[in-house]
Each structure stands twice: as C-alpha cells, then as structure tokens.
Scaffold this motif. Structure first.
Motif, PDB file in Angstrom:
ATOM      1  N   ASP A 130      53.044  37.364  35.599  1.00 52.21           N
ATOM      2  CA  ASP A 130      52.307  37.741  36.798  1.00 52.21           C
ATOM      3  C   ASP A 130      53.073  38.797  37.578  1.00 52.21           C
ATOM      4  N   PHE A 131      52.333  39.626  38.318  1.00 58.07           N
ATOM      5  CA  PHE A 131      52.975  40.517  39.269  1.00 58.07           C
ATOM      6  C   PHE A 131      52.043  40.722  40.458  1.00 58.07           C
ATOM      7  N   VAL A 132      52.614  41.103  41.552  1.00 59.79           N
ATOM      8  CA  VAL A 132      51.858  41.237  42.810  1.00 59.79           C
ATOM      9  C   VAL A 132      51.536  42.696  43.071  1.00 59.79           C
ATOM     10  N   VAL A 133      50.283  42.980  43.470  1.00 56.30           N
ATOM     11  CA  VAL A 133      49.851  44.339  43.802  1.00 56.30           C
ATOM     12  C   VAL A 133      49.165  44.326  45.165  1.00 56.30           C
ATOM     13  N   GLN A 134      49.096  45.497  45.775  1.00 50.67           N
ATOM     14  CA  GLN A 134      48.465  45.623  47.085  1.00 50.67           C
ATOM     15  C   GLN A 134      47.174  46.420  46.960  1.00 50.67           C
ATOM     16  N   ILE A 139      46.893  41.496  49.487  1.00 51.99           N
ATOM     17  CA  ILE A 139      47.905  41.451  48.441  1.00 51.99           C
ATOM     18  C   ILE A 139      47.487  40.371  47.455  1.00 51.99           C
ATOM     19  N   ILE A 140      47.426  40.718  46.176  1.00 52.55           N
ATOM     20  CA  ILE A 140      46.961  39.753  45.180  1.00 52.55           C
ATOM     21  C   ILE A 140      47.949  39.651  44.022  1.00 52.55           C
ATOM     22  N   LYS A 141      47.864  38.517  43.320  1.00 52.21           N
ATOM     23  CA  LYS A 141      48.685  38.301  42.129  1.00 52.21           C
ATOM     24  C   LYS A 141      47.802  38.454  40.896  1.00 52.21           C
ATOM     25  N   ILE A 142      48.236  39.282  39.952  1.00 53.00           N
ATOM     26  CA  ILE A 142      47.471  39.539  38.735  1.00 53.00           C
ATOM     27  C   ILE A 142      48.276  39.077  37.523  1.00 53.00           C
ATOM     28  N   ARG A 167      40.982  47.916  43.239  1.00 52.29           N
ATOM     29  CA  ARG A 167      41.473  49.247  43.597  1.00 52.29           C
ATOM     30  C   ARG A 167      42.796  49.050  44.307  1.00 52.29           C
ATOM     31  N   ILE A 168      43.873  49.489  43.669  1.00 58.42           N
ATOM     32  CA  ILE A 168      45.193  49.178  44.191  1.00 58.42           C
ATOM     33  C   ILE A 168      46.012  50.432  44.447  1.00 58.42           C
ATOM     34  N   ARG A 169      46.978  50.296  45.314  1.00 56.67           N
ATOM     35  CA  ARG A 169      47.898  51.388  45.609  1.00 56.67           C
ATOM     36  C   ARG A 169      48.994  51.435  44.545  1.00 56.67           C
ATOM     37  N   GLY A 170      49.477  52.629  44.250  1.00 59.15           N
ATOM     38  CA  GLY A 170      50.560  52.746  43.284  1.00 59.15           C
ATOM     39  C   GLY A 170      50.357  53.906  42.337  1.00 59.15           C
ATOM     40  N   THR A 171      51.336  54.118  41.487  1.00 57.90           N
ATOM     41  CA  THR A 171      51.280  55.212  40.519  1.00 57.90           C
ATOM     42  C   THR A 171      51.181  54.660  39.108  1.00 57.90           C
TER      43      THR A 171
END
Length: 235
Positions: A130-134, A139-142, A167-171
């Motif tokens: 699992d990892f957490v994304v915003q 903030i959710i765990k996927i 739809r998440i923030r990040g690269t």
C-alpha cells in the motif's frame, strides 16, 4: 531471500528436496531460507505467516489434507502452496485453497523447479503493498494490486483502479519509484501499466482488460520484454 517451508514426515524425501533447492540456488542465483516441519499439525497450528512458499505433503497423518490447507490459507493469502502427494487425484481440489500446483512422488528436479518458480511468482504477486496519495479533496491509501494503470493528465495523474479512478497530485517519475518492483511497465512515457492485467499486446496497442492503450515506438520493445519476463516470473 526467499523463505521456503517443507512439510513432510519422509526423511529421504526431505533430503532430496533440500538438494534440489541447493541446485536451484546455484542455477538461478537466488538465496533460500529453508525450514523443515515433520509434523503437519504443529505446522498448521503454529504458522505465523513467515514463509513465501510451502511444499505440503498431503498424505500426512493427524490432519485431513484440505483442512490443513484451508487453515494455512486463512492465515496467509500470499503463501505459495504446492501439494506433494503419491496420488494425483488427491490434489485436484487444490483450487479450493488457491494452491499453485501439485507434485506427484517420485519428484524430478525439473518438475520441482517449475513448481517452485510458479509458487515464488504467486507469492510475490499476492503480497499487498500500500501507499498513500493525495487527491484534490483527500488523502487515500491505494493497494498496488488494485491499480490497473496510471496515466499523466496535465499536472496530475489519473490512477485507474478496480475500485474507481483517482485524480492525484504527483509526477510520473515519483509514481514509477513507488511502484518499482511491483510488476509495472510504461507503454508510453505518460502511462504506467500493471502487467498482471494485460490480456493482449498487439503491434501498437496493449489491452488492459477491455481498455486499449497505445504503445509508443520507443517503448514497444522494452514493454514487450517486461511483459514476457513477467509471464515467466522474472520481472
């Protein structure tokens, strides 16, 4: 280090399997931590989820073969289970506990190595990460195994999962790093695909379930190589 359990009350068979494991280590360049269990009942009762693969002799006394396998599976969904038996018909119900396969005694090295390779791959694929994304709102765990593919959308990423799209923030570079070692490969620079859900690869298209995604000319060779390695259990 791959953790192997051998559950068998036949001393001669245990010694033979140990020799097979040593040969496999040398030929494949891997390392095993091997534990032997001569009492199936004790193994089932005491099992704490500390193995990657178990070779289970289903002719053991003291416990019904399927009962033992069910109890093990209740404790560990990611464990690669291979039945070892004197009679092929005894292993047919292995699907009920998601067993990898069965081996009929006497065992040859090449058959053993094939089952081991499949079991290790099963264990790796079913180990949840699992990892957490915003997202924009929360903030959710996927869970990695739930992701179908990730695609770049302007300054965001769209993470397509079995539970919906996020739809998440990040690269893309950061996402690649998070998913490294989890069976993902890029079909184009802006799309990262979970190879476990690939059902077909055409000339310029990869199908993730019913969804067609493009494969760029630059990525075609590497993507196909990654997919073949994945199918062979080496990716």
């Amino acid at each position: 280090m791959i953790r192997i359990g051998l559950v068998d009350d036949d001393e001669n068979h245990l010694q033979m399997v140990q020799s097979f494991l040593k040969r496999y280590e040398k030929e494949e360049g891997v390392s095993f931590q091997v534990e032997e269990y001569r009492n199936g009942l004790n193994f089932v009762e005491d099992y704490n989820g500390a193995l990657d693969v178990v070779f289970l002799d289903i002719e053991m006394p003291h416990m019904d073969r399927m009962t033992a396998a069910r109890k093990i599976r209740e404790k560990d969904q990611a464990l690669g289970i291979v039945f070892v038996t004197n009679m092929a018909q005894c292993a047919i119900r292995g699907y009920e506990v998601n067993a990898i396969d069965f081996i009929v005694k006497p065992v040859s090295y090449y058959v053993f190595a094939d089952k081991l390779r499949k079991a290790v791959r099963f264990s790796k694929l079913n180990t949840e990460k699992d990892f957490v994304v915003q997202t924009e709102d929360s903030i959710i765990k996927i869970t990695c195994s739930q992701i179908l593919y990730v695609e770049k959308n302007k300054n965001y990423l769209i993470c397509h999962t079995k539970k919906g799209d996020y739809r998440i923030r990040g690269t893309m570079a950061a996402m690649e790093e998070k998913l490294s070692g989890e069976g993902f490969s890029k079909c184009i620079s802006g799309c990262l695909v979970n190879l476990r859900y690939v059902v077909r690869v055409d000339k310029d298209t990869v199908w993730v379930g019913d969804t067609p995604l493009p494969i760029s000319r630059q990525r075609k060779k590497e993507f196909k190589e990654d997919f073949m390695k994945y199918l062979g259990g080496g990716f």
